[in-house]
Design a protein around this motif. Sequence first.
Motif, PDB file in Angstrom:
ATOM      1  N   GLY A 107       0.793  -1.235   0.000  1.00  0.00           N
ATOM      2  CA  GLY A 107       0.000   0.000   0.000  1.00  0.00           C
ATOM      3  C   GLY A 107       0.815   1.271   0.000  1.00  0.00           C
ATOM      4  N   MET A 108       1.854   1.335  -0.832  1.00  0.00           N
ATOM      5  CA  MET A 108       2.754   2.499  -0.778  1.00  0.00           C
ATOM      6  C   MET A 108       2.051   3.813  -1.136  1.00  0.00           C
ATOM      7  SD  MET A 108       5.073   1.385  -3.988  1.00  0.00           S
ATOM      8  CE  MET A 108       4.317   0.752  -5.493  1.00  0.00           C
ATOM      9  N   ILE A 109       1.145   3.749  -2.129  1.00  0.00           N
ATOM     10  CA  ILE A 109       0.384   4.962  -2.456  1.00  0.00           C
ATOM     11  C   ILE A 109      -1.101   4.579  -2.546  1.00  0.00           C
ATOM     12  CG2 ILE A 109       2.258   6.188  -3.644  1.00  0.00           C
ATOM     13  CD1 ILE A 109       1.184   5.267  -6.293  1.00  0.00           C
ATOM     14  N   TRP A 110      -1.954   5.581  -2.551  1.00  0.00           N
ATOM     15  CA  TRP A 110      -3.394   5.315  -2.576  1.00  0.00           C
ATOM     16  C   TRP A 110      -3.749   4.393  -3.735  1.00  0.00           C
ATOM     17  CZ3 TRP A 110      -7.271   6.152  -6.152  1.00  0.00           C
ATOM     18  CH2 TRP A 110      -8.588   6.015  -5.682  1.00  0.00           C
ATOM     19  N   ILE A 328       8.573  12.654  -2.581  1.00  0.00           N
ATOM     20  CA  ILE A 328       9.454  12.589  -3.740  1.00  0.00           C
ATOM     21  C   ILE A 328       8.622  11.868  -4.773  1.00  0.00           C
ATOM     22  CG2 ILE A 328      10.941  10.559  -4.150  1.00  0.00           C
ATOM     23  CD1 ILE A 328      13.192  12.271  -2.878  1.00  0.00           C
ATOM     24  N   LEU A 329       8.600  12.340  -6.014  1.00  0.00           N
ATOM     25  CA  LEU A 329       7.683  11.728  -6.980  1.00  0.00           C
ATOM     26  C   LEU A 329       8.416  11.294  -8.248  1.00  0.00           C
ATOM     27  CD1 LEU A 329       4.759  10.926  -7.533  1.00  0.00           C
ATOM     28  CD2 LEU A 329       4.391  13.190  -8.515  1.00  0.00           C
ATOM     29  N   ARG A 347       3.400   6.807   1.501  1.00  0.00           N
ATOM     30  CA  ARG A 347       4.868   6.770   1.379  1.00  0.00           C
ATOM     31  C   ARG A 347       5.487   8.171   1.580  1.00  0.00           C
ATOM     32  NH1 ARG A 347       5.362   7.996  -4.589  1.00  0.00           N
ATOM     33  NH2 ARG A 347       4.440  10.042  -4.371  1.00  0.00           N
ATOM     34  N   ASP A 348       4.656   9.225   1.466  1.00  0.00           N
ATOM     35  CA  ASP A 348       5.150  10.594   1.692  1.00  0.00           C
ATOM     36  C   ASP A 348       5.130  10.984   3.166  1.00  0.00           C
ATOM     37  OD1 ASP A 348       5.453  10.928  -1.020  1.00  0.00           O
ATOM     38  OD2 ASP A 348       3.490  11.881  -1.272  1.00  0.00           O
ATOM     39  N   GLN A 352      10.133   4.817   4.677  1.00  0.00           N
ATOM     40  CA  GLN A 352      10.062   3.718   3.707  1.00  0.00           C
ATOM     41  C   GLN A 352       9.130   4.041   2.546  1.00  0.00           C
ATOM     42  OE1 GLN A 352       8.012   1.662   7.077  1.00  0.00           O
ATOM     43  NE2 GLN A 352       7.139   0.438   5.441  1.00  0.00           N
ATOM     44  N   LEU A 353       9.248   3.274   1.477  1.00  0.00           N
ATOM     45  CA  LEU A 353       8.305   3.396   0.359  1.00  0.00           C
ATOM     46  C   LEU A 353       7.208   2.338   0.539  1.00  0.00           C
ATOM     47  CD1 LEU A 353       7.273   4.253  -2.458  1.00  0.00           C
ATOM     48  CD2 LEU A 353       8.962   2.693  -3.447  1.00  0.00           C
ATOM     49  N   GLY A 354       7.592   1.068   0.445  1.00  0.00           N
ATOM     50  CA  GLY A 354       6.607  -0.009   0.524  1.00  0.00           C
ATOM     51  C   GLY A 354       6.033  -0.152   1.916  1.00  0.00           C
TER      52      GLY A 354
END
Length: 477
Positions: A107-110, A328-329, A347-348, A352-354
């Motif tokens: 679920g790193m991003i929506w 960061i995108l 993730r923002d 972590q990212l993941g």
Amino acid sequence: MKNYHLSPSQFREEGKKIIDWIADYYENIEKYPVLSQVEPGEVIEKLPNNPPQKAESFESIMKDMDEIIMPGITHWQSPNFYAYFPSNTSFPSILGDLVSSGLGVQGMIWATSPAATELETRVLDWLAEMMDMPEKFKSTSSGGGVIQDTASTSALTAVIAARERATKLESNKSGVRQKLVAYVSSQTHSSLEKAIKMAGIGSDNLRTIDVDATFAMRPDLLEEQIQGDKSNGFLPFFVCATIGTTSSNGMDPIRKIGEICNNQNCWLHVDAAMAGTAMLCPEFRHFKDGVELADSYCFNPHKWMFTNFDCDVFWVGNRSELINTFSILPEYLKNKATESGAVFDYRDWHVQLGRRFRALKLWFVIRQYGVEGLQYHIRKHVEMARDFARWVDASSDFELMVDPPLNLVCFRHKSDDEFNLKLMNAVNESGKAFFTHTKMNGRIALRMSIGQTHTEERHVKQTWELIQNTAKKLSLL
Ligand SMILES: *Cc1c(COP(=O)(O)O)cnc(C)c1O
């Protein structure tokens, strides 16, 4: 096509056996020695040097589980586990975690799984409501919550966001950073020192403030130190206050510290890793008085709120500061939902990212217990700790180090340090209970931390008897 996978029907069959195995474990948990009795290297010696070339059966895996792994387990979920701090769990949490593993969502991003983000947002808003947290910590206001792995990561996140606030997002320019100074108390968890090191602030720029007789930070000394640092050209930027310090459950005066932070333009992070769960009960909320002055706050449902490790709740009053710090995108993550600004991309909000779908286990726990059920069990733990403290106080051989504010009792046998350590080791080696020690004002103190899911009065009573009897035997030697 040939494959080596377990089929869904085999999974169903093996999975049911493993659920039975876990249920059996809980039914028999009191038969195991709480503290593992293996010697260093004993487990690894029994494991083959080389991995299996051929597929093995589940039966042989579970046989080794019983014979090799279980003797090397310290039983954190035993009702007689009183060491360190609780790291409790519960059946709804275990099942929620299993469902999360089953879905295998990242679920790193929506956009990578909308429900993973939106359930997390809702459940952390529920928790803010359940604990009467300031409105600003809710996603419907300026802030919001995010699940982190641990309180240590929350501390790092807070320090980095505070650094960016203090340097107006220019901390990479030379000459700014070395002036920053941060403040903790002598009882603050070591993860704060680690965060200060990792964030490039430098250990030299961490000030340790003394505590009073209850092990709470002294705000007068904090203010004095900040003033002194300012007149020496430093830039005070971050203070960590603790609700329930690790060693002795000391309670820092949040309001007084918060007022100083607001006047001095310092980020206030509140670390309530263990004791935070008590905020479910209105009668314990005076410990967080002034929390609306904090910029960030964390607590660990994975300690005392019946939720599997890992699960730390991190709230901020102003999410833009967090997002400005961590976002960061890269091209490959660009998408419409993110660009619309209508969604949270967690993730923002952290390092972590993941990220796993950890909100599920919290949701299962809160729904299965209800607020009432959670309050009931937290109150029980505190009551048991208070009973234990009364017994210690009434005994002629033992003494309390400090009145227990919640579920941690710090006490000692009236003889010397060496005797106390001997006593602790003898109890732990008996396998019947496991507790640990700390140092308070230079003397050894024994810690009885009561917060395991299945601990009841009879366990605490038996353990007190065991401690007394062991002390009697040792003093006759
Ligand atoms: C346990 C504890 C920590 C560290 O917790 P992790 O989640 O393991 O990083 C930090 N602060 C306090 C007050 C604690 O009790």
